[in-house]
Design a protein around this motif. Structure first.
Motif, PDB file in Angstrom:
ATOM      1  N   UNK A   1       0.812  -1.191  -0.359  1.00  0.00           N
ATOM      2  CA  UNK A   1       0.006  -0.031   0.009  1.00  0.00           C
ATOM      3  C   UNK A   1       0.662   1.250   0.113  1.00  0.00           C
ATOM      4  N   UNK A   2      -0.046   2.196  -0.447  1.00  0.00           N
ATOM      5  CA  UNK A   2       0.971   3.408  -0.352  1.00  0.00           C
ATOM      6  C   UNK A   2       0.718   4.089   1.068  1.00  0.00           C
ATOM      7  N   UNK A   3       1.739   4.833   1.648  1.00  0.00           N
ATOM      8  CA  UNK A   3       2.043   5.431   2.915  1.00  0.00           C
ATOM      9  C   UNK A   3       0.822   6.505   3.168  1.00  0.00           C
ATOM     10  N   UNK A   4       0.416   6.388   4.419  1.00  0.00           N
ATOM     11  CA  UNK A   4      -0.652   7.443   4.505  1.00  0.00           C
ATOM     12  C   UNK A   4      -0.658   8.257   5.973  1.00  0.00           C
ATOM     13  N   UNK A   5      -1.146   9.350   6.074  1.00  0.00           N
ATOM     14  CA  UNK A   5      -1.073  10.163   7.371  1.00  0.00           C
ATOM     15  C   UNK A   5      -2.144   9.483   8.099  1.00  0.00           C
ATOM     16  N   UNK A   6      -2.011   8.863   9.299  1.00  0.00           N
ATOM     17  CA  UNK A   6      -3.041   8.409  10.147  1.00  0.00           C
ATOM     18  C   UNK A   6      -3.879   9.373  10.624  1.00  0.00           C
ATOM     19  N   UNK A   7      -3.499  10.433  10.613  1.00  0.00           N
ATOM     20  CA  UNK A   7      -4.568  11.659  11.433  1.00  0.00           C
ATOM     21  C   UNK A   7      -5.512  11.697  10.397  1.00  0.00           C
TER      22      UNK A   7
ATOM     23  N   UNK B   1       2.018   1.070   7.351  1.00  0.00           N
ATOM     24  CA  UNK B   1       2.323   2.092   6.176  1.00  0.00           C
ATOM     25  C   UNK B   1       1.475   3.478   6.836  1.00  0.00           C
ATOM     26  N   UNK B   2       1.159   3.519   8.187  1.00  0.00           N
ATOM     27  CA  UNK B   2       0.733   4.760   8.714  1.00  0.00           C
ATOM     28  C   UNK B   2       1.895   5.549   9.567  1.00  0.00           C
TER      29      UNK B   2
ATOM     30  N   UNK C   1       6.637  10.008  12.011  1.00  0.00           N
ATOM     31  CA  UNK C   1       7.109   8.744  12.620  1.00  0.00           C
ATOM     32  C   UNK C   1       5.854   7.522  12.247  1.00  0.00           C
ATOM     33  N   UNK C   2       6.599   6.219  12.209  1.00  0.00           N
ATOM     34  CA  UNK C   2       5.730   5.440  12.040  1.00  0.00           C
ATOM     35  C   UNK C   2       4.794   4.782  13.326  1.00  0.00           C
ATOM     36  N   UNK C   3       3.787   4.466  13.066  1.00  0.00           N
ATOM     37  CA  UNK C   3       2.902   4.095  14.430  1.00  0.00           C
ATOM     38  C   UNK C   3       3.613   2.837  15.001  1.00  0.00           C
ATOM     39  N   UNK C   4       4.535   2.278  14.553  1.00  0.00           N
ATOM     40  CA  UNK C   4       5.383   1.310  15.227  1.00  0.00           C
ATOM     41  C   UNK C   4       6.233   1.892  16.239  1.00  0.00           C
TER      42      UNK C   4
ATOM     43  N   UNK D   1      -2.246   0.377  15.454  1.00  0.00           N
ATOM     44  CA  UNK D   1      -2.214   0.329  14.060  1.00  0.00           C
ATOM     45  C   UNK D   1      -3.259  -0.385  13.518  1.00  0.00           C
ATOM     46  N   UNK D   2      -4.056  -0.024  12.526  1.00  0.00           N
ATOM     47  CA  UNK D   2      -5.074  -0.843  11.931  1.00  0.00           C
ATOM     48  C   UNK D   2      -4.594  -1.935  11.230  1.00  0.00           C
ATOM     49  N   UNK D   3      -5.020  -3.111  11.277  1.00  0.00           N
ATOM     50  CA  UNK D   3      -4.437  -4.298  10.529  1.00  0.00           C
ATOM     51  C   UNK D   3      -5.488  -4.943   9.850  1.00  0.00           C
TER      52      UNK D   3
END
Length: 297
Positions: A42-48, A73-74, A130-133, A140-142
């Motif tokens: 997937x494409x990286x996404x801004x989680x907010x 990817x969040x 920063x990555x959610x990890x 993080x949504x799975x």
């Protein structure tokens, strides 16, 4: 008299270009990963905001995700993480991205209508995510993993007969000599079953270097990372021999990471490839031999 400090102006274009060059020279090709970290590539996404990153930022985040072994990817900025109730863990290093800001500059010239003429141009700016990890307090949504993984009984039997313990977790594949264990991503994270087996046999070939198996001595080389490159070639060839005997072909993630060092080794030692092939053959025979012995028992 107080001396005014001067600072060198950052060249963001050059910094990013240097980062990409270094990544390519190290064989990091995140768009060619052999397994799936999030259910799909997937494409990286801004989680907010839920917005996908664009342009060069996509490649920068793909590289960061691959290098960091991140499972999602969040991404969030530091302030966005706090607003979501999260906290970036101490010591975590963020990933630098860019955006263009429209800037207006006064020219001092007067137009016919009496207004001052102005110029508009884009200015490159940087920011950090920063990555959610890397963030505590936000789950993080799975997405559902690949449910189409179809195990190959013959390959499974050979891996099991080796006696080497396999762990299935995370997003990295490696052999740890200190515990004599192989760690792989879960099987259903791989795009195709054949890529899983190629990776598993690659790591199992690494495991054959112990004294109790093939007792493979480290390759001596004055070439930078020459010993590492040699061992990776042995592992790649060993995996290819195992896969070839099963009649399947798969891809090992980041198999090109040693290419530059290996080319230097070849230029320095014309017999290196012969030694690597011989050691890979010995590893292959040991791996298949364990399976034959188990079947005969």
């Amino acid at each position: 008299m107080k001396v005014k400090k001067t600072y060198a102006k950052k060249d963001i274009y050059q910094e990013i270009t240097n980062k990409v060059i270094a990544s390519i020279e190290n064989g990091l090709m995140p768009w060619a990963c052999g397994w799936n970290k999030e259910g799909d590539f997937s494409l990286p996404v801004n989680f907010s905001t839920g917005t996908n990153y664009r342009g060069i930022n996509v490649m920068l985040l793909w590289m960061a995700q691959e290098m960091g072994g991140f499972s999602t990817p969040n991404w969030l900025t530091y302030k966005q993480a706090e607003a979501q109730g999260g906290k970036v863990r101490k010591g975590e290093k963020g990933t630098s991205l860019i955006f263009y800001k429209q800037v207006t500059k006064e020219t001092g010239e007067i137009k016919e209508n009496g207004d001052e003429k102005k110029e508009h141009y884009p200015m490159l700016k940087g920011f950090t995510v920063f990555n959610l990890d890397q963030i505590d307090g936000i789950d993080a949504p799975r997405k559902p993993l690949n449910s189409d993984f179809k195990p190959l009984d013959e390959a499974e039997n050979i891996l099991s007969a080796s006696g080497v313990h396999f762990n299935f977790c995370g997003t990295q594949a490696f052999y740890r000599p200190s515990t004599d264990e192989i760690t792989l991503p879960p099987k259903d994270c791989f795009m195709e079953a054949k890529n899983y087996y190629a990776t598993a046999f690659h790591e199992l070939t690494h495991a054959t270097k112990t004294p109790s198996r093939c007792d493979r001595k480290p390759f001596e080389s004055d070439i930078k990372k020459g010993a590492y490159a040699f061992e990776e070639v042995v592992a790649d060839l060993g995996a290819a021999f195992c896969m070839g005997s099963l009649g399947i072909h798969g891809t090992v993630e980041n198999h090109a990471s040693y290419i530059a060092g290996w080319l230097s080794v070849l230029k320095d030692d014309k017999k290196a490839i012969f030694r690597a092939s011989a050691q890979a053959q010995k590893a292959h025979e040991w791996i298949e031999g364990q399976s034959i012995c188990k079947q005969a028992a």
